[in-house]
Write an enzyme that holds these catalytic residues in place. Sequence first.
Site, PDB file in Angstrom:
ATOM      1  N   ARG A 299       0.847  -1.198   0.000  1.00 58.81           N
ATOM      2  CA  ARG A 299       0.000   0.000   0.000  1.00 58.81           C
ATOM      3  C   ARG A 299       0.877   1.241   0.000  1.00 58.81           C
ATOM      4  NH1 ARG A 299      -3.197  -1.367   5.194  1.00 58.81           N
ATOM      5  NH2 ARG A 299      -2.409  -3.478   5.060  1.00 58.81           N
TER       6      ARG A 299
ATOM      7  N   ASP B  93       2.052   5.082  -0.243  1.00 60.02           N
ATOM      8  CA  ASP B  93       1.506   6.376   0.171  1.00 60.02           C
ATOM      9  C   ASP B  93       1.275   7.321  -1.010  1.00 60.02           C
ATOM     10  OD1 ASP B  93       1.140   6.386   2.878  1.00 60.02           O
ATOM     11  OD2 ASP B  93       3.148   7.122   3.361  1.00 60.02           O
TER      12      ASP B  93
ATOM     13  N   TYR C 292      12.470  -1.865  -3.511  1.00 56.12           N
ATOM     14  CA  TYR C 292      12.186  -0.434  -3.674  1.00 56.12           C
ATOM     15  C   TYR C 292      13.443   0.291  -4.138  1.00 56.12           C
ATOM     16  CZ  TYR C 292       7.718  -0.696  -1.083  1.00 56.12           C
ATOM     17  OH  TYR C 292       6.440  -0.967  -0.681  1.00 56.12           O
TER      18      TYR C 292
ATOM     19  N   ARG D 246      11.691   5.526   3.603  1.00 57.08           N
ATOM     20  CA  ARG D 246      11.802   6.992   3.656  1.00 57.08           C
ATOM     21  C   ARG D 246      12.527   7.417   4.937  1.00 57.08           C
ATOM     22  NH1 ARG D 246       5.793   8.830   2.578  1.00 57.08           N
ATOM     23  NH2 ARG D 246       6.706  10.817   3.247  1.00 57.08           N
TER      24      ARG D 246
END
Lengths: 281, 281
Positions: free
Chosen positions: B50, B52, B112, B200
Amino acid sequence: MPRYKLTIEYDGSTYCGWQRQKNGISVQETVERALLAFCGEEVTLFGAGRTDAGVHATGQVAHVDIARRWKTDTVRDALNAYLREEGGVAILAAEEVSDAFDARFSASKRHYLYRILNRRPPPSILKGQVWWVWRPLDVAAMDRAAKRLLGTHDFNTFRSVNCQAKNPVRTLERLDVVAAPGGEVHLHASAQSFLHNQIRSFAGSLKLVGEGRWSEGDLVAALESRDRKRCGPVAPPDGLYLTRVDYAPEATWGVPRAAPASPASPDRHAEEIGDGGEGEE
Amino acid sequence: MPRYKLTIEYDGSTYCGWQRQKNGISVQETVERALLAFCGEEVTLFGAGRTDAGVHATGQVAHVDIARRWKTDTVRDALNAYLREEGGVAILAAEEVSDAFDARFSASKRHYLYRILNRRPPPSILKGQVWWVWRPLDVAAMDRAAKRLLGTHDFNTFRSVNCQAKNPVRTLERLDVVAAPGGEVHLHASAQSFLHNQIRSFAGSLKLVGEGRWSEGDLVAALESRDRKRCGPVAPPDGLYLTRVDYAPEATWGVPRAAPASPASPDRHAEEIGDGGEGEE
């Protein structure tokens, strides 16, 4: 009065092109506004090439005269501070140059990149930054055909009907077609100057070669016809990037150009040296 | 009822995130609408992670059940035709899978990429696609420090206070920091699953190392403190891309999951296997 050479990057998709126009905001005007905010002067910015609406740059060059002498890092950083809200233009470098430097007329070579995204699904992240071609392209065939365009030719087939240049002869120094990461196909084009829409006309015609719809001979026949109607489809501006402008050594820079040549007195210098090519778009 | 696995690319900057929400249009909803237009069914799409708002994907994976059996190329092309006007989402691939396949719970590894644009001028063409860091980064120092985060740790320092996962222990399999073309610095992160905002948080903390404001020891101390307040700044979503999701061999896929585990009966499977990581954002 100090003259500054600016190296400029922009996302062409939000502007009506490089050059100031009645309809829409141009890159030139955007940077001129930042210059006004920075130094309080209404100045004119002269670019190396007049890119069309939607065409990007990672290495456009322009010159501007400012009354006061500033540190070059200050010019770059202050302009970027004013441009940041705008978001589509960044000043990559500022240098002080002699007033013999002219971003357009002192340029010895212009380099462009044309990016094709060659895959079945349309672009998402790269929307507006590439030309989407879904039929598989034969990159080797495109590159072989591209080599037939090298050298000095009358490129009338490959220029816009709106091209202002009186002489359609140009010398193409580089035209490479290569596979790139992420399913992209890149065209790298270099010449002292280009005609209006010349690279987009090359890209559209070479796409037909890559799809197998044109042979190498068809491309050569189109070139030799000097007939605009024989050109392939003009590729969209999205994929085109002005990546670099080279300048000859300072000793060879001419005197600054005062005014555009009038049609009655064709200026061979402007005609054959100064045309920014896609810069005439 | 056939189940399809979709590989999805999207520009996160125009969506409120992957997951359906009251405020704003999500990627999930956008693809579900295209599915409705295509096959006339109101279906639910289940994603591997999911992401952002503002986070991109070049390899998100989702599954969906459709009543009728279609050729997989037709599913991909028809969805892209409906999504094209939207412009921010593209279906890269569609495959038919057994109903034991679950995009989230069958995932064995998530990959990622975090893109930093490390230069003095702000981004223009890449606005929204990178994190702009203007102080020069020591990439080798960042990479050395990143290696201290590898392995199995309680990553409480590096997760959002809103993270829903009950267990903050994760096993980080890859965290490389490398210089990339165009003045970019790339972080490559891989794990079976991540905590909310984990990458992040890594990116923001490693930036401090790269700027010389944190030592490698500071990063390790932050990890070992298991104290969220010791985390560096959380890097913006702009630079984050879900690039790939790996799946174990089909034989190991479990039975389809019927309903989320209730808080009263913690579901270790969901907790430790299924959390999509930044996918929990």
